[in-house]
Design a protein around this motif. Structure first.
Motif, PDB file in Angstrom:
ATOM      1  N   SER A 138      13.172  37.083  27.051  1.00 50.84           N
ATOM      2  CA  SER A 138      13.803  37.553  28.293  1.00 50.84           C
ATOM      3  C   SER A 138      15.252  37.955  28.089  1.00 50.84           C
ATOM      4  N   SER A 139      15.921  37.302  27.120  1.00 49.70           N
ATOM      5  CA  SER A 139      17.336  37.611  26.911  1.00 49.70           C
ATOM      6  C   SER A 139      17.536  39.026  26.372  1.00 49.70           C
ATOM      7  N   PHE A 140      16.452  39.669  25.903  1.00 48.35           N
ATOM      8  CA  PHE A 140      16.554  41.050  25.403  1.00 48.35           C
ATOM      9  C   PHE A 140      15.924  42.054  26.361  1.00 48.35           C
ATOM     10  N   MET A 141      15.597  41.616  27.581  1.00 48.33           N
ATOM     11  CA  MET A 141      14.919  42.487  28.535  1.00 48.33           C
ATOM     12  C   MET A 141      15.792  42.730  29.757  1.00 48.33           C
ATOM     13  N   ASN A 142      15.504  43.813  30.464  1.00 48.12           N
ATOM     14  CA  ASN A 142      16.208  44.175  31.695  1.00 48.12           C
ATOM     15  C   ASN A 142      15.266  43.981  32.884  1.00 48.12           C
ATOM     16  N   TYR A 143      15.612  43.018  33.730  1.00 45.79           N
ATOM     17  CA  TYR A 143      14.788  42.712  34.900  1.00 45.79           C
ATOM     18  C   TYR A 143      15.361  43.314  36.176  1.00 45.79           C
ATOM     19  N   MET A 144      16.494  43.982  36.082  1.00 50.93           N
ATOM     20  CA  MET A 144      17.200  44.429  37.288  1.00 50.93           C
ATOM     21  C   MET A 144      16.449  45.554  38.009  1.00 50.93           C
ATOM     22  N   ALA A 159      20.695  35.720  32.550  1.00 48.08           N
ATOM     23  CA  ALA A 159      20.612  34.270  32.762  1.00 48.08           C
ATOM     24  C   ALA A 159      19.955  33.592  31.560  1.00 48.08           C
ATOM     25  N   ALA A 160      18.952  34.249  30.969  1.00 45.61           N
ATOM     26  CA  ALA A 160      18.313  33.681  29.777  1.00 45.61           C
ATOM     27  C   ALA A 160      19.304  33.598  28.620  1.00 45.61           C
ATOM     28  N   ALA A 161      20.145  34.616  28.464  1.00 43.12           N
ATOM     29  CA  ALA A 161      21.156  34.580  27.401  1.00 43.12           C
ATOM     30  C   ALA A 161      22.137  33.425  27.620  1.00 43.12           C
ATOM     31  N   VAL A 162      22.574  33.248  28.874  1.00 43.68           N
ATOM     32  CA  VAL A 162      23.490  32.134  29.178  1.00 43.68           C
ATOM     33  C   VAL A 162      22.793  30.796  28.917  1.00 43.68           C
TER      34      VAL A 162
END
Length: 308
Positions: A54-60, A280-283
Motif C-alpha cells: 500500500s505504501s507504493f500505491m495511490n488510493y486518492m 498512511a502506510a508509509a508513516v
C-alpha cells in the motif's frame, strides 16, 4: 587403555537409543507447534506485506482500484515538516512520560514492598486505572480540567492560574502526560513489585549483617537484582507509548495549533481524515521500524546483562 575401551563399549549402546528418542521427541514437538506457527505467520506477515504494498500505491483517485505511485508516498512523507514535528512531539511525550512513570512506579513498588501488611489491598486499589479504557481516561481528564466546572481547573484558579488547560499550547501536552501517568504508572509498579517479591533473601540478609543502610542496599543489592523487571517494564511502556492516540483524539484532537499532534495522531489524520491510505502506510512502516529498533536496544541490554 583396556578399561577405557570397555567403558566405551558399555556406554555407546545405551546412549544411542536415548539420543534417538530425544530427536524423535523434538520432531514431534515441532510438528505439534507447526499449525500455531503457520497461523501466527499468516496473521503477522500478510498485513505487513499488504502495508508495504500500500505504501507504493495511490488510493486518492479510486480507493477500490489503487494505482502504482512509485516512491511518491515516501517522498512526500519525508519532505513533510509535520511528519518530523510529530516525531519530535512523540519523543518529548514518550521520554517525559516514561521517566516520570518509571520513577513514580518504582518508588511506589518499593514502598508497597516494605509494607508490613495490606500489600494486596494497596496493590489492587492502585492498579484500578489499568482497567479504565483510554477513551474513558480522556473523557475523565477533559472534564476535570475544564475551566468552567473542572475540579483541577478550580484548584488551579485558587492558586492564581487562570487558563484553559487543554486549549493552551504550553499546558496541553503536560496535561496529556499526566493523564497517561495516571493510567499506566500502576503497570510499572506491578512489574517492579513482582521482581521485588522474587528476589532471593540471602543477599539482603548478608547486607543487613554487614550493617548496610537502606540506600546502600537499594543501590548495590536491590536495583541490580530487579534490573530485568525494570527493563521489561520500560520496554512494554516504550513500545506502547509510541502508538498513543486514543486520549488525544478525545481531548485535544492534536491541538491546540498541533501542540499535541504525535506521530500516532498524524497517521490517523492522514488515513481517516485525508483518506490517503498509501501515505498512511508509509508513516505506519516508519513507526514499525522505530519500534523494532527500540526493541532491539532492550534485547541487547538483556543479552549484555546475561553475559555479565
Amino acid at each position: 587403555m583396556a578399561t577405557k575401551l570397555s567403558e566405551t563399549e558399555t556406554i555407546t549402546p545405551v546412549a544411542q537409543p536415548k539420543k534417538a528418542r530425544q530427536k524423535s521427541a523434538n520432531i514431534t514437538e515441532r510438528w505439534m507447534l507447526m499449525p500455531s506457527v503457520i497461523l501466527l505467520a499468516i496473521i503477522s506477515f500478510i498485513p505487513l506485506f499488504y502495508m508495504i504494498y500500500s505504501s507504493f500505491m495511490n488510493y486518492m483517485i479510486n480507493p477500490d482500484q489503487p494505482t502504482f505511485y512509485h516512491f511518491h508516498n515516501w517522498a512526500v512523507t519525508f519532505h513533510d515538516s509535520a511528519f518530523w514535528l510529530s516525531w519530535g512531539r512523540t519523543a518529548t511525550y514518550a521520554i517525559s512520560g516514561l521517566v516520570l512513570e518509571f520513577l513514580l512506579g518504582t518508588a511506589l513498588a518499593l514502598a508497597i514492598y516494605r509494607l508490613p501488611w495490606g500489600q494486596n489491598i494497596v496493590t489492587t486499589i492502585w492498579m484500578l486505572p489499568l482497567f479504565v479504557a483510554p477513551i474513558v481516561t480522556g473523557l475523565l481528564g477533559r472534564f476535570l480540567v475544564n475551566s468552567t466546572y473542572g475540579l483541577y481547573a478550580w484548584v488551579l484558579q485558587l492558586l492564581g492560574v487562570h487558563t484553559e488547560i487543554l486549549g493552551n499550547t504550553l499546558t496541553a501536552m503536560p496535561a496529556l502526560i499526566l493523564m497517561d501517568m495516571w493510567e499506566w504508572t500502576p503497570l510499572i509498579t506491578i512489574i517492579v513489585l513482582a521482581g521485588l517479591q522474587a528476589m532471593p533473601e540471602e543477599p539482603l540478609e548478608a547486607a543487613d549483617v554487614d550493617g548496610a543502610h537502606y540506600w546502600d542496599k537499594l543501590r548495590y543489592v536491590i536495583l541490580p537484582l530487579i534490573a530485568r523487571p525494570l527493563l521489561v517494564a520500560v520496554l512494554v511502556r516504550s513500545m506502547d507509548i509510541l502508538r498513543y492516540v486514543d486520549t488525544i483524539m478525545i481531548t485535544t484532537e492534536g491541538g491546540p495549533a498541533d501542540a499535541t499532534k504525535t506521530i500516532g495522531y498524524y497517521l490517523v489524520q492522514i488515513a481517516f481524515q485525508f483518506q490517503d491510505f498509501g501515505r498512511a502506510a508509509a508513516v505506519g512502516l516508519t513507526m514499525l521500524v522505530i519500534t523494532i529498533l527500540i526493541g532491539q536496544l532492550f534485547v541487547r541490554a538483556f543479552t549484555r546483562g546475561e553475559q555479565q
